[in-house]
Write a protein that holds these residues in place. Structure first.
Motif, short mmCIF file in Angstrom:
data_model
loop_
_atom_site.label_atom_id
_atom_site.label_comp_id
_atom_site.label_asym_id
_atom_site.label_seq_id
_atom_site.Cartn_x
_atom_site.Cartn_y
_atom_site.Cartn_z
N GLY A 90 12.71 -10.89 -59.00
CA GLY A 90 13.75 -11.12 -58.00
C GLY A 90 13.58 -12.48 -57.40
O GLY A 90 12.99 -13.38 -58.00
N GLU A 91 14.09 -12.62 -56.17
CA GLU A 91 13.96 -13.89 -55.50
C GLU A 91 13.90 -13.72 -54.00
O GLU A 91 14.37 -12.73 -53.45
CB GLU A 91 15.09 -14.85 -55.88
N LEU A 92 13.28 -14.69 -53.37
CA LEU A 92 13.22 -14.79 -51.92
C LEU A 92 14.13 -15.93 -51.51
O LEU A 92 14.00 -17.03 -52.02
CB LEU A 92 11.79 -15.07 -51.45
N CYS A 93 15.06 -15.64 -50.61
CA CYS A 93 15.97 -16.68 -50.09
C CYS A 93 15.53 -17.02 -48.67
O CYS A 93 15.43 -16.14 -47.81
CB CYS A 93 17.41 -16.18 -50.09
N ILE A 94 15.26 -18.29 -48.45
CA ILE A 94 14.95 -18.80 -47.11
C ILE A 94 16.19 -19.58 -46.67
O ILE A 94 16.54 -20.59 -47.29
CB ILE A 94 13.72 -19.71 -47.11
N LYS A 95 16.87 -19.05 -45.66
CA LYS A 95 18.09 -19.69 -45.19
C LYS A 95 17.84 -20.28 -43.81
O LYS A 95 17.42 -19.58 -42.89
CB LYS A 95 19.24 -18.68 -45.11
N TYR A 96 18.07 -21.59 -43.69
CA TYR A 96 17.87 -22.30 -42.44
C TYR A 96 19.13 -22.27 -41.60
O TYR A 96 20.24 -22.08 -42.12
CB TYR A 96 17.43 -23.74 -42.72
N ILE B 64 11.05 -18.84 -36.21
CA ILE B 64 11.19 -20.22 -35.73
C ILE B 64 9.85 -20.90 -35.92
O ILE B 64 8.81 -20.34 -35.56
CB ILE B 64 11.58 -20.25 -34.23
N VAL B 65 9.88 -22.10 -36.49
CA VAL B 65 8.66 -22.88 -36.67
C VAL B 65 8.85 -24.20 -35.94
O VAL B 65 9.76 -24.97 -36.24
CB VAL B 65 8.36 -23.14 -38.17
N GLU B 66 7.96 -24.42 -34.98
CA GLU B 66 8.01 -25.67 -34.22
C GLU B 66 7.37 -26.78 -35.04
O GLU B 66 6.61 -26.53 -35.98
CB GLU B 66 7.26 -25.51 -32.89
N VAL B 67 7.67 -28.01 -34.68
CA VAL B 67 7.10 -29.18 -35.36
C VAL B 67 5.58 -29.11 -35.30
O VAL B 67 5.00 -28.84 -34.25
CB VAL B 67 7.60 -30.48 -34.70
N GLY B 68 4.92 -29.29 -36.45
CA GLY B 68 3.47 -29.28 -36.53
C GLY B 68 2.85 -27.89 -36.60
O GLY B 68 1.64 -27.77 -36.73
N ALA C 91 12.55 -25.37 -36.88
CA ALA C 91 13.16 -24.80 -38.07
C ALA C 91 13.42 -23.32 -37.81
O ALA C 91 12.49 -22.52 -37.70
CB ALA C 91 12.24 -24.97 -39.28
N ASN C 92 14.68 -22.96 -37.66
CA ASN C 92 15.08 -21.55 -37.54
C ASN C 92 15.44 -21.07 -38.94
O ASN C 92 16.19 -21.74 -39.66
CB ASN C 92 16.30 -21.40 -36.63
N PHE C 93 14.95 -19.90 -39.31
CA PHE C 93 15.21 -19.43 -40.67
C PHE C 93 15.34 -17.92 -40.71
O PHE C 93 14.90 -17.21 -39.80
CB PHE C 93 14.09 -19.87 -41.62
N THR C 94 15.93 -17.44 -41.79
CA THR C 94 15.94 -16.01 -42.11
C THR C 94 15.43 -15.86 -43.53
O THR C 94 15.58 -16.76 -44.37
CB THR C 94 17.36 -15.39 -42.00
N LEU C 95 14.81 -14.71 -43.81
CA LEU C 95 14.27 -14.41 -45.13
C LEU C 95 15.00 -13.20 -45.70
O LEU C 95 15.24 -12.23 -44.98
CB LEU C 95 12.78 -14.09 -45.05
N ALA C 96 15.32 -13.25 -46.98
CA ALA C 96 15.91 -12.11 -47.66
C ALA C 96 15.34 -12.04 -49.07
O ALA C 96 15.43 -13.01 -49.83
CB ALA C 96 17.43 -12.23 -47.70
N ALA C 97 14.75 -10.90 -49.41
CA ALA C 97 14.16 -10.71 -50.74
C ALA C 97 15.00 -9.69 -51.50
O ALA C 97 15.42 -8.69 -50.93
CB ALA C 97 12.72 -10.24 -50.64
#
Length: 100
Positions: free
Chosen positions: A45-51, A22-26, A3-9
């Protein structure tokens, strides 16, 4: 599958770290959310997690800041002159008279 992601608050009083990952399986990772307000008032506000595949997940954020009775023992402090191998020091006290 990773899982590749970016965070924006938003707004800027909220920050998320790391901004991407990046989060590997498990596996799991730790995300640090910070609240650093500029004014004594509630903030939401909000946190956006974009994959990487384009999916987005949103999380609500809320924080409250207050002015509290915290002050220094002196408004200014002057240190004695120092040079290499000579140090100069003084003590400054921070008083917290708040109920927090």
């Amino acid at each position: 599958c990773t899982a590749n992601f970016t965070l924006a608050a938003t707004p800027s009083c909220f920050t998320a770290s790391p901004p991407e990952g990046i989060v590997e399986v498990g596996q799991t990772i730790m995300i640090e959310l910070s609240f650093t307000p500029e004014h004594a008032e509630p903030c939401s506000g909000e946190l956006c997690i974009k994959y990487a595949d384009g999916d987005e997940v949103f999380m609500s954020l809320a924080g409250v800041s207050e002015n509290v009775d915290v002050y220094l023992s002196a408004p200014t402090m002057a240190l004695e002159p120092a040079y290499i191998s000579l140090s100069s020091q003084k003590t400054l006290k921070v008083y917290n008279r708040s109920e927090i």
